[in-house]
Design an enzyme around this catalytic site. Structure first.
Site, mmCIF file in Angstrom:
data_model
loop_
_atom_site.group_PDB
_atom_site.id
_atom_site.type_symbol
_atom_site.label_atom_id
_atom_site.label_comp_id
_atom_site.label_asym_id
_atom_site.label_seq_id
_atom_site.Cartn_x
_atom_site.Cartn_y
_atom_site.Cartn_z
ATOM 1 N N PHE A 149 7.072 -18.029 -5.317
ATOM 2 C CA PHE A 149 8.377 -17.675 -5.893
ATOM 3 C C PHE A 149 9.345 -17.119 -4.856
ATOM 4 O O PHE A 149 10.550 -17.129 -5.078
ATOM 5 C CB PHE A 149 8.182 -16.632 -7.022
ATOM 6 C CG PHE A 149 8.019 -15.226 -6.500
ATOM 7 C CD1 PHE A 149 9.147 -14.450 -6.217
ATOM 8 C CD2 PHE A 149 6.762 -14.671 -6.259
ATOM 9 C CE1 PHE A 149 9.013 -13.160 -5.706
ATOM 10 C CE2 PHE A 149 6.622 -13.400 -5.753
ATOM 11 C CZ PHE A 149 7.754 -12.645 -5.472
ATOM 12 N N LYS A 173 5.259 -28.946 -6.731
ATOM 13 C CA LYS A 173 4.951 -28.086 -7.889
ATOM 14 C C LYS A 173 5.458 -26.697 -7.494
ATOM 15 O O LYS A 173 4.760 -25.918 -6.868
ATOM 16 C CB LYS A 173 3.448 -28.083 -8.144
ATOM 17 C CG LYS A 173 2.991 -27.736 -9.541
ATOM 18 C CD LYS A 173 3.447 -26.411 -10.055
ATOM 19 C CE LYS A 173 2.742 -25.212 -9.460
ATOM 20 N NZ LYS A 173 3.410 -23.928 -9.812
ATOM 21 N N GLU A 176 6.655 -21.287 -11.038
ATOM 22 C CA GLU A 176 7.204 -21.307 -12.402
ATOM 23 C C GLU A 176 8.176 -20.143 -12.627
ATOM 24 O O GLU A 176 8.827 -20.062 -13.659
ATOM 25 C CB GLU A 176 6.073 -21.312 -13.448
ATOM 26 C CG GLU A 176 5.106 -20.137 -13.419
ATOM 27 C CD GLU A 176 3.956 -20.307 -12.421
ATOM 28 O OE1 GLU A 176 4.223 -20.707 -11.264
ATOM 29 O OE2 GLU A 176 2.814 -20.000 -12.780
ATOM 30 N N ARG A 177 8.261 -19.223 -11.638
ATOM 31 C CA ARG A 177 9.183 -18.081 -11.793
ATOM 32 C C ARG A 177 10.639 -18.478 -11.513
ATOM 33 O O ARG A 177 11.552 -17.926 -12.092
ATOM 34 C CB ARG A 177 8.828 -16.965 -10.819
ATOM 35 C CG ARG A 177 7.379 -16.631 -10.765
ATOM 36 C CD ARG A 177 7.088 -15.297 -11.399
ATOM 37 N NE ARG A 177 5.660 -15.071 -11.411
ATOM 38 C CZ ARG A 177 4.847 -15.438 -12.400
ATOM 39 N NH1 ARG A 177 5.322 -16.034 -13.475
ATOM 40 N NH2 ARG A 177 3.555 -15.208 -12.335
ATOM 41 N N SER A 226 -0.385 -16.564 -2.582
ATOM 42 C CA SER A 226 -1.289 -15.441 -2.318
ATOM 43 C C SER A 226 -2.646 -15.947 -1.798
ATOM 44 O O SER A 226 -3.035 -17.092 -2.056
ATOM 45 C CB SER A 226 -1.466 -14.628 -3.593
ATOM 46 O OG SER A 226 -1.970 -15.458 -4.612
ATOM 47 N N CYS A 281 6.648 -12.659 3.049
ATOM 48 C CA CYS A 281 5.330 -12.656 3.705
ATOM 49 C C CYS A 281 5.452 -12.149 5.135
ATOM 50 O O CYS A 281 4.460 -11.840 5.769
ATOM 51 C CB CYS A 281 4.717 -14.041 3.682
ATOM 52 S SG CYS A 281 5.596 -15.174 4.728
ATOM 53 N N GLU A 384 -1.901 -6.134 -0.198
ATOM 54 C CA GLU A 384 -0.496 -6.528 -0.050
ATOM 55 C C GLU A 384 0.262 -5.973 -1.268
ATOM 56 O O GLU A 384 -0.085 -6.279 -2.406
ATOM 57 C CB GLU A 384 -0.412 -8.062 -0.032
ATOM 58 C CG GLU A 384 0.980 -8.582 0.224
ATOM 59 C CD GLU A 384 1.051 -10.111 0.224
ATOM 60 O OE1 GLU A 384 0.368 -10.750 -0.585
ATOM 61 O OE2 GLU A 384 1.806 -10.645 1.053
HETATM 62 P P1 NAD Z 1 0.959 -17.048 -6.133
HETATM 63 O O1 NAD Z 1 -0.277 -17.277 -5.351
HETATM 64 O O2 NAD Z 1 0.878 -16.260 -7.387
HETATM 65 O O3 NAD Z 1 1.614 -18.453 -6.566
HETATM 66 C C1 NAD Z 1 1.840 -19.477 -5.626
HETATM 67 C C2 NAD Z 1 1.735 -20.821 -6.321
HETATM 68 O O4 NAD Z 1 0.407 -20.975 -6.829
HETATM 69 C C3 NAD Z 1 2.683 -20.977 -7.499
HETATM 70 O O5 NAD Z 1 3.215 -22.274 -7.475
HETATM 71 C C4 NAD Z 1 1.782 -20.777 -8.709
HETATM 72 O O6 NAD Z 1 2.190 -21.504 -9.835
HETATM 73 C C5 NAD Z 1 0.431 -21.267 -8.221
HETATM 74 N N1 NAD Z 1 -0.688 -20.568 -8.867
HETATM 75 C C6 NAD Z 1 -0.696 -19.293 -9.351
HETATM 76 N N2 NAD Z 1 -1.907 -19.006 -9.868
HETATM 77 C C7 NAD Z 1 -2.677 -20.100 -9.708
HETATM 78 C C8 NAD Z 1 -4.035 -20.412 -10.029
HETATM 79 N N3 NAD Z 1 -4.829 -19.514 -10.623
HETATM 80 N N4 NAD Z 1 -4.500 -21.626 -9.703
HETATM 81 C C9 NAD Z 1 -3.721 -22.532 -9.093
HETATM 82 N N5 NAD Z 1 -2.426 -22.287 -8.775
HETATM 83 C C10 NAD Z 1 -1.912 -21.095 -9.073
HETATM 84 O O7 NAD Z 1 2.036 -16.423 -5.117
HETATM 85 P P2 NAD Z 1 3.488 -15.888 -5.438
HETATM 86 O O8 NAD Z 1 3.380 -14.596 -6.167
HETATM 87 O O9 NAD Z 1 4.327 -16.950 -6.000
HETATM 88 O O10 NAD Z 1 4.019 -15.616 -3.948
HETATM 89 C C11 NAD Z 1 3.765 -14.439 -3.242
HETATM 90 C C12 NAD Z 1 2.618 -14.598 -2.280
HETATM 91 O O11 NAD Z 1 2.879 -15.663 -1.376
HETATM 92 C C13 NAD Z 1 2.399 -13.393 -1.393
HETATM 93 O O12 NAD Z 1 1.023 -13.167 -1.273
HETATM 94 C C14 NAD Z 1 3.005 -13.797 -0.054
HETATM 95 O O13 NAD Z 1 2.491 -13.120 1.061
HETATM 96 C C15 NAD Z 1 2.660 -15.230 -0.023
HETATM 97 N N6 NAD Z 1 3.506 -15.978 0.891
HETATM 98 C C16 NAD Z 1 2.950 -16.415 2.048
HETATM 99 C C17 NAD Z 1 3.723 -17.099 2.963
HETATM 100 C C18 NAD Z 1 3.119 -17.600 4.243
HETATM 101 O O14 NAD Z 1 3.741 -18.436 4.893
HETATM 102 N N7 NAD Z 1 1.955 -17.136 4.630
HETATM 103 C C19 NAD Z 1 5.068 -17.349 2.685
HETATM 104 C C20 NAD Z 1 5.598 -16.897 1.474
HETATM 105 C C21 NAD Z 1 4.803 -16.218 0.577
#
Ligand code: NAD
Length: 499
Positions: A149, A173, A176-177, A226, A281, A384
Site C-alpha cells: 500500500f 495485483k 487492496e488499500r 511485509s 521501507c 517493524e
Molecule cells: P503486506 O505484506 O500486508 O501486503 C503486500 C501485498 O501482499 C498486498 O498486495 C496484499 O494484498 C498482499 N497480501 C497481504 N496478505 C497476504 C497473504 N496472507 N497472502 C498473500 N498475499 C497477501 O504489506 P503492506 O502493509 O501493504 O506494505 C507494508 C510492508 O511492505 C512493510 O513491511 C514495508 O517494509 C514493506 N515494503 C518493502 C519494500 C522493499 O522494497 N523492501 C518497499 C515498500 C514496502
C-alpha cells in the site's frame, strides 16, 4: 458508494466474486469506495487474455515498445496532479509526497526507454571454424506483480515498466488499500499505445495471490510487502518453478558519530523518521548515537523539531509534514507497540499518544513519538513499527553501533552521519545491508542503479529496477550456428573444443 473494478482486456470489469474490501480516506476515517477481490477464475481469465496478447507484443521491436514508454512519461506528467490527488486520498500521504511517489516510478519508466540498448545480446563472430555464437534476451511470457500500500504508483511502475519493455504481458495485483492509482496507470499505458491485455490490474487479496502462484502460465512473480508474506510467496512460488523476487520489511538504523554535524543529523532524522508517517521501507526507525554525550546532544536537537511537526490531511498541501496512517488497524498496531515500549522500560521522550486533530477526530492520525534508552530485546526495536515512532539506542562505541545494525534480522537500508572519511568507508564496506547512506538518511538508489536489501528484507537474487530488472524479466538463449558450407566432417560424439 463507488465500486471500483478490475482492468482486464483493456476495459474496466466489475468483480464477480461477490467479495469486496473497503477503501478508506484515512484523513477522515470514512469508507470512500469498495474494491472487488478477485476469485481464482477471474485471475485465470486475465491470464488467458495476457497469454494471447503477449506474443505479438514480444514481436514488436524494442524501439517501438520504448516509444510507448516515452509517451507514457508524457501522460504521467500531464496527469501528475490528478494521480497525486487520487493517491493521497486513498493512502493519506501529503500531496507533495504523492507526487514524489509518481515521480520515482516515472524515473524507472524513463530508464526503460533504453530497452533497445539494454536488450542487446552478445555475439561472438567465429567462435570456431565457420561457427558463430550469440545470446538473446527473450521475454518470459506472462509476469505478475503483487504490491504494497505504501507506494501505490512507484512500486507498480518499478515492476510493470521493465517487464513490459522486455516484451512480457504483466498482471498487477495492487494493494487492496489504495487500488485507484494502479487502475489509472493501466489506462494511461493504453493511451500511450500499449495493446490491450499487456497490462492488466486484477484486484484482490490472498485468494488472488494464491491464484497467481498456482497458475502454470505465469512465469515470474515480483512481490513487495511485509516479510512474512514475502517469505510465503517466495517459497511457494519457487516450488512452482517460477522466477520469484520478494522484497520485505525493514528496520533501518542511522548511526550518529560524535563528530557529525548534529543539526544536519537531527534534520535528516526528522525527515527520514517521520516523513510519510514512517510508512516507508527506507524510513529510519532507529537512531544510534555513539556515546552518551552525542546521544544527549541529539535528543536535545530532536525534541523541539519533533514538537514542531505539522500533522494533517493532504488537502493542506505544502503546509503539512505528514498525514494519517493507512488504516485504523495500522494505527492500533503502532499505538500497541508504543505501549509495549513504555512497559518494557524505554523512555518516551516525545509522547504522541494523545494526539488528535481538530475536525479530523476520526482520521487515522498518529502523533510523533520519540523513544530514548531503547534496548535490543524490546519489541519496538525488534519489530517493524511502520509509523511515526523513532527509537534511540545508545551505543558506547562505533563497533557496538555497527554491530547492532549488522545483528538485526532486517537489512534494507542504513546510514551513518560523520565527518570522518575513514569511519564512513569502513562502515560502507563492512555493513551487511543493501543500501547505505553516508550523511544521506534515505539512500534510495536512482532508476539506473538497483534497489534491494539484504537478510530478511529480500528473498531472491536480483534487485528491483536498473540493469537487474532487465535480467529478471528476460531469459537468456544462446545459439551456436554453423552454415552448411562450414560443415566439413560427419558426426561428432564428444564436446569438442572450438579450435
Ligand atoms: P503486506 O505484506 O500486508 O501486503 C503486500 C501485498 O501482499 C498486498 O498486495 C496484499 O494484498 C498482499 N497480501 C497481504 N496478505 C497476504 C497473504 N496472507 N497472502 C498473500 N498475499 C497477501 O504489506 P503492506 O502493509 O501493504 O506494505 C507494508 C510492508 O511492505 C512493510 O513491511 C514495508 O517494509 C514493506 N515494503 C518493502 C519494500 C522493499 O522494497 N523492501 C518497499 C515498500 C514496502
Amino acid at each position: 458508494m463507488q465500486e471500483l473494478t478490475h482492468y482486464i482486456g483493456g476495459k474496466h470489469v466489475k468483480g464477480t466474486s461477490g467479495r469486496f474490501a473497503d477503501v478508506f480516506n484515512p484523513a477522515i476515517g470514512e469508507v470512500q469506495a469498495k474494491v472487488p477481490l478477485a476469485s481464482s477464475a477471474e485471475m485465470a481469465a486475465a491470464v488467458e487474455i495476457a497469454a494471447a496478447a503477449q506474443p505479438a507484443w514480444a514481436a514488436t521491436n524494442p524501439q517501438r515498445r520504448a516509444r510507448v514508454m516515452m509517451k507514457f512519461v508524457d501522460l504521467l506528467n500531464r496527469d501528475m496532479d490528478k494521480l497525486a490527488e487520487a493517491l493521497s486520498r486513498e493512502h493519506g500521504k501529503t500531496f507533495p509526497d504523492a507526487k514524489g511517489d509518481v515521480q520515482r516510478g516515472l524515473e524507472v519508466v524513463e530508464y526503460c526507454i533504453g530497452a533497445p540498448e539494454l536488450l542487446k545480446g552478445d555475439y561472438t563472430d567465429g567462435a570456431g571454424p565457420g561457427i558463430d555464437m550469440y545470446s538473446m534476451k527473450q521475454p518470459l511470457g506472462v509476469s505478475a506483480g503483487i504490491t504494497p500500500f505504501n507506494f501505490p504508483a512507484m512500486i507498480p511502475m518499478w515492476m510493470f515498466a521493465p517487464a513490459i519493455a522486455c516484451g512480457n504481458a504483466f498482471i498487477l495485483k495492487p494493494s487492496e488499500r489504495d487500488p485507484s492509482v494502479p487502475l489509472m496507470l493501466a489506462e494511461l499505458m493504453e493511451e500511450a499505445g500499449l495493446p490491450k491485455g499487456i497490462l492488466q490490474v486484477v484486484n484482490g487479496d490472498k485468494e488472488a495471490v494464491d491464484a497467481i502462484i498456482d497458475h502454470p502460465v505465469i512465469q515470474s512473480i515480483g512481490f513487495v510487502g511485509s516479510t512474512p508474506i514475502a517469505e510465503y510467496i517466495y517459497g511457494r512460488g519457487c516450488s512452482m518453478g517460477k522466477r520469484v523476487q520478494c522484497f520485505g520489511g525493514a528496520k533501518n538504523h542511522m548511526i550518529i558519530m560524535p563528530d557529525a554535524d548534529m543539526d544536519q543529523a537531527a534534520d535528516a532524522l526528522i525527515g527520514a523518521g517521520y516523513g510519510a508517517a514512517g510508512e516507508r521501507c527506507m524510513a529510519i526507525s532507529v537512531a544510534v548515537p555513539v556515546g552518551d554525550e552525542t546521544a544527549d546532544r541529539l535528543i536535545e536537537k530532536l525534541v523541539p523539531r519533533i514538537e514542531k511537526l505539522k500533522v494533517g490531511p493532504y488537502t493542506a498541501g505544502n503546509d503539512v509534514d505528514y498525514g494519517p496512517v493507512v488504516t485504523a488497524a495500522a494505527k492500533a498496531n503502532i499505538l500497541k507497540l508504543v505501549e509495549s515500549g513504555v512497559e518494557q522500560g524505554a523512555k518516551l521522550v516525545v509522547d504522541g499518544r494523545s494526539f488528535s486533530l481538530q475536525g479530523y477526530e476520526n482520521g487515522f492520525f498518529v502523533g510523533p513519538h520519540l523513544f530514548d534508552h531503547v534496548t535490543k530485546d524490546m519489541d519496538i526495536y525488534r519489530k517493524e513499527i511502520f509509523g511515526p515512532v523513532l527509537s534511540t539506542v545508545r551505543a558506547k562505541t562505533y563497533e557496538e553501533a555497527i554491530g547492532l545494525a549488522m545483528d538485526h534480522e532486517y537489512g534494507n537500508g542504513t546510514a551513518i552521519f560523520t565527518r570522518d572519511g575513514d569511519t564512513a568507508r569502513d562502515f560502507a564496506s563492512r555493513i551487511n545491508i543493501g543500501m547505505v547512506g553516508i550523511n544521506v538518511p534515505i539512500p534510495v538508489p536512482l532508476a539506473y542503479h538497483t534497489f534491494g536489501g539484504w537478510k530478511k528484507s529480500v528473498f531472491g537474487d536480483l534487485n528491483q529496477h536498473g540493469p537487474d530488472a532487465f535480467k529478471f524479466y528476460t531469459r537468456t538463449k544462446t545459439v551456436t550456428s554453423r552454415w552448411p558450407s562450414g560443415i566439413k566432417e560427419g558426426s561428432a560424439f564428444n564436446f569438442k573444443p572450438m579450435d
